[in-house]
Design a protein around this motif. Structure first.
Motif, PDB file in Angstrom:
ATOM      1  N   SER A  94      39.912 -20.392 -21.910  1.00  0.00           N
ATOM      2  CA  SER A  94      38.285 -19.673 -22.128  1.00  0.00           C
ATOM      3  C   SER A  94      38.033 -18.582 -21.194  1.00  0.00           C
ATOM      4  O   SER A  94      37.647 -17.506 -21.700  1.00  0.00           O
ATOM      5  CB  SER A  94      37.553 -20.798 -22.059  1.00  0.00           C
ATOM      6  N   SER A 137      37.312 -14.932 -22.944  1.00  0.00           N
ATOM      7  CA  SER A 137      36.059 -14.475 -22.693  1.00  0.00           C
ATOM      8  C   SER A 137      35.745 -13.437 -21.718  1.00  0.00           C
ATOM      9  O   SER A 137      34.759 -12.993 -21.255  1.00  0.00           O
ATOM     10  CB  SER A 137      34.998 -15.749 -22.376  1.00  0.00           C
ATOM     11  N   LYS A 155      41.393 -22.700 -33.024  1.00  0.00           N
ATOM     12  CA  LYS A 155      40.082 -23.018 -32.689  1.00  0.00           C
ATOM     13  C   LYS A 155      39.403 -22.133 -31.463  1.00  0.00           C
ATOM     14  O   LYS A 155      38.398 -21.583 -31.361  1.00  0.00           O
ATOM     15  CB  LYS A 155      39.755 -24.360 -32.567  1.00  0.00           C
ATOM     16  N   LYS A 211      36.265 -19.669 -31.213  1.00  0.00           N
ATOM     17  CA  LYS A 211      35.115 -19.814 -30.437  1.00  0.00           C
ATOM     18  C   LYS A 211      34.849 -18.300 -29.508  1.00  0.00           C
ATOM     19  O   LYS A 211      33.724 -18.220 -28.950  1.00  0.00           O
ATOM     20  CB  LYS A 211      35.354 -20.874 -29.578  1.00  0.00           C
ATOM     21  N   HIS A 212      35.912 -17.739 -29.135  1.00  0.00           N
ATOM     22  CA  HIS A 212      35.661 -16.441 -28.299  1.00  0.00           C
ATOM     23  C   HIS A 212      35.799 -15.142 -28.713  1.00  0.00           C
ATOM     24  O   HIS A 212      35.967 -14.300 -28.196  1.00  0.00           O
ATOM     25  CB  HIS A 212      36.928 -16.633 -27.106  1.00  0.00           C
ATOM     26  N   GLY A 213      36.233 -15.323 -30.200  1.00  0.00           N
ATOM     27  CA  GLY A 213      36.243 -14.125 -30.983  1.00  0.00           C
ATOM     28  C   GLY A 213      37.602 -13.072 -30.446  1.00  0.00           C
ATOM     29  O   GLY A 213      37.620 -11.943 -30.662  1.00  0.00           O
ATOM     30  N   ASP A 250      36.429 -12.899 -35.892  1.00  0.00           N
ATOM     31  CA  ASP A 250      35.032 -12.757 -35.682  1.00  0.00           C
ATOM     32  C   ASP A 250      34.617 -13.943 -34.713  1.00  0.00           C
ATOM     33  O   ASP A 250      35.021 -15.042 -34.968  1.00  0.00           O
ATOM     34  CB  ASP A 250      34.334 -12.719 -36.819  1.00  0.00           C
ATOM     35  N   LEU A 251      33.667 -13.701 -33.940  1.00  0.00           N
ATOM     36  CA  LEU A 251      33.041 -14.810 -33.031  1.00  0.00           C
ATOM     37  C   LEU A 251      32.620 -15.731 -33.877  1.00  0.00           C
ATOM     38  O   LEU A 251      31.695 -15.626 -34.873  1.00  0.00           O
ATOM     39  CB  LEU A 251      32.057 -14.091 -32.024  1.00  0.00           C
ATOM     40  N   ASN A 252      32.834 -17.206 -33.616  1.00  0.00           N
ATOM     41  CA  ASN A 252      32.241 -18.379 -34.215  1.00  0.00           C
ATOM     42  C   ASN A 252      32.133 -19.239 -33.341  1.00  0.00           C
ATOM     43  O   ASN A 252      33.321 -20.133 -33.215  1.00  0.00           O
ATOM     44  CB  ASN A 252      33.310 -18.699 -35.531  1.00  0.00           C
ATOM     45  N   LEU A 253      30.855 -19.784 -32.860  1.00  0.00           N
ATOM     46  CA  LEU A 253      30.871 -20.614 -31.724  1.00  0.00           C
ATOM     47  C   LEU A 253      31.175 -21.953 -32.224  1.00  0.00           C
ATOM     48  O   LEU A 253      31.366 -23.073 -31.370  1.00  0.00           O
ATOM     49  CB  LEU A 253      29.519 -20.468 -31.080  1.00  0.00           C
ATOM     50  N   SER A 254      30.897 -22.323 -33.492  1.00  0.00           N
ATOM     51  CA  SER A 254      30.963 -23.552 -34.170  1.00  0.00           C
ATOM     52  C   SER A 254      31.970 -23.614 -35.316  1.00  0.00           C
ATOM     53  O   SER A 254      31.172 -23.882 -36.378  1.00  0.00           O
ATOM     54  CB  SER A 254      29.440 -24.139 -34.293  1.00  0.00           C
ATOM     55  N   PRO A 255      33.082 -23.389 -35.320  1.00  0.00           N
ATOM     56  CA  PRO A 255      33.850 -23.075 -36.367  1.00  0.00           C
ATOM     57  C   PRO A 255      34.058 -24.561 -37.031  1.00  0.00           C
ATOM     58  O   PRO A 255      34.183 -25.727 -36.572  1.00  0.00           O
ATOM     59  CB  PRO A 255      35.186 -22.856 -35.875  1.00  0.00           C
TER      60      PRO A 255
END
Length: 335
Positions: free
Chosen positions: A170, A174, A212, A216-218, A292-297
């Motif tokens: 992470s 990030s 995943k 979460k971090h794109g 693409d950023l997706n915080l809750s995939p």
């Protein structure tokens, strides 16, 4: 067994290459144990105060392996790695430019026995990573256990190795402003038990954690295939279900590391030993997959990107396999 001895008139450059690989194999197999023994002896000797100070340093520095590590350009550019590269030789192949404004997750395949291609390409500058991919900083992820070994942790971090914990990944993915590359040997320890000449089986179908994390971090995904990685060592036959494989699987679950019973050549003879064969390694960095950023995939999001990643990896393999000695009839197998 007939032993084939090395000739006496080997050029100095080849002797230096063998010495460079010998120290690398030693580092992989025994340096951690030697470092731990040295620390224990230091603590039990009249110099125990130094051991106490270092123990304090270990506590204060405990988060560094999960916060990008502490690389040393002197270590990464040391001339020993050029000899290491030329032994096989190892080559890093770029297919497209990568934008340094993004962060990337490189999926490295196959794991092989000792991930020689990943080490040579991403933990040293011998293959010219910084020249091929300006603005990017590679970090190879390694099991957290090794960063708890005194002294050894300093050495592996100097090459750009970091812990494989989620917090570490992470941190890299990030990174503000981009430029970070997290290199993950996706097949992990179980895949090393399949590593032998000609093997094209990858542990990937159930490996979705890295997908995943990318969502979460794109972070853009980049499939990497290292041709020749499985050709470096022979391994004792250990088919699934055999007694040896059951023991290896159990040890892997307990210790977190696999114990492949591998062999190849020696220093002064070519018939047996723990040195890898002189086989070329060509590590091909494929085309990036936009994420693409997706915080809750959702599971569907992960499965969709996982399918795109497998397709991208297959394209890297199929487009390059004949260049590196694999016949067009052979294909990757995923388990």
């Amino acid at each position: 067994m007939k032993v084939e001895f090395a000739p006496l008139n080997i050029p100095l450059r080849r002797r230096l290459q063998t010495a460079a690989v010998l120290q690398w194999v030693f580092s992989f197999l025994a340096l951690a144990q030697c470092c731990l023994a040295l620390f224990v002896l230091l603590c039990l000797s009249d110099w125990w105060i130094l051991g106490a100070f270092y123990a304090g340093w270990l506590y204060l520095d405990r988060d560094t392996p999960t916060c990008g590590g502490r690389r040393s350009q002197w270590v990464r550019k040391c001339s020993v790695w050029k000899h290491f590269r030329d032994y096989f030789p190892i080559m890093l192949v770029k297919t497209v430019d990568l934008d340094p404004a993004c962060n990337y997750l490189f999926g490295f395949h196959p794991h092989g026995v000792l991930v020689a291609g990943a080490f040579g390409n991403f933990c040293t500058e011998a293959c010219g990573f910084s020249d091929l991919f300006p603005g990017l900083t590679p970090h190879l992820l390694m099991l957290p256990f090794w960063f708890r070994v005194p002294f050894f942790r300093e050495y592996i971090m100097s090459g750009g190795l970091v812990s494989s914990e989620k917090a570490s990944l992470s941190y890299l993915l990030s990174r503000p402003g981009g430029g970070a590359v997290a290199v993950v040997a996706v097949g992990g320890a179980p895949e090393s038990l399949e590593a032998r000449p000609g093997a094209l089986t990858l542990q990937l179908l159930q490996r979705k954690g890295f997908i995943k994390m990318a969502l979460k971090h794109g972070a853009w995904l980049v499939p990497v295939f290292s041709f020749g990685e499985n050709e470096l060592f022979d391994q004792m036959e250990n088919p699934v279900g055999s007694t040896l494989r059951r023991v290896q699987d159990r040890m892997q679950r307990i210790m977190g590391v696999a114990l492949p019973l591998f062999h190849a050549r020696g220093v002064f003879q070519y018939s047996f030993g723990l040195l890898p064969y002189r086989k070329p390694i060509s590590t091909v960095v494929g085309r990036p997959i936009r994420v693409d950023l997706n915080l809750s995939p959702t599971k569907a999001d992960v499965d969709s990107l996982h399918g795109r990643y497998i397709q991208g990896l297959m394209e890297v393999f199929e487009e390059n396999k004949e260049k590196y000695g694999i016949s067009k009839e052979k294909h990757l197998t995923f388990i």
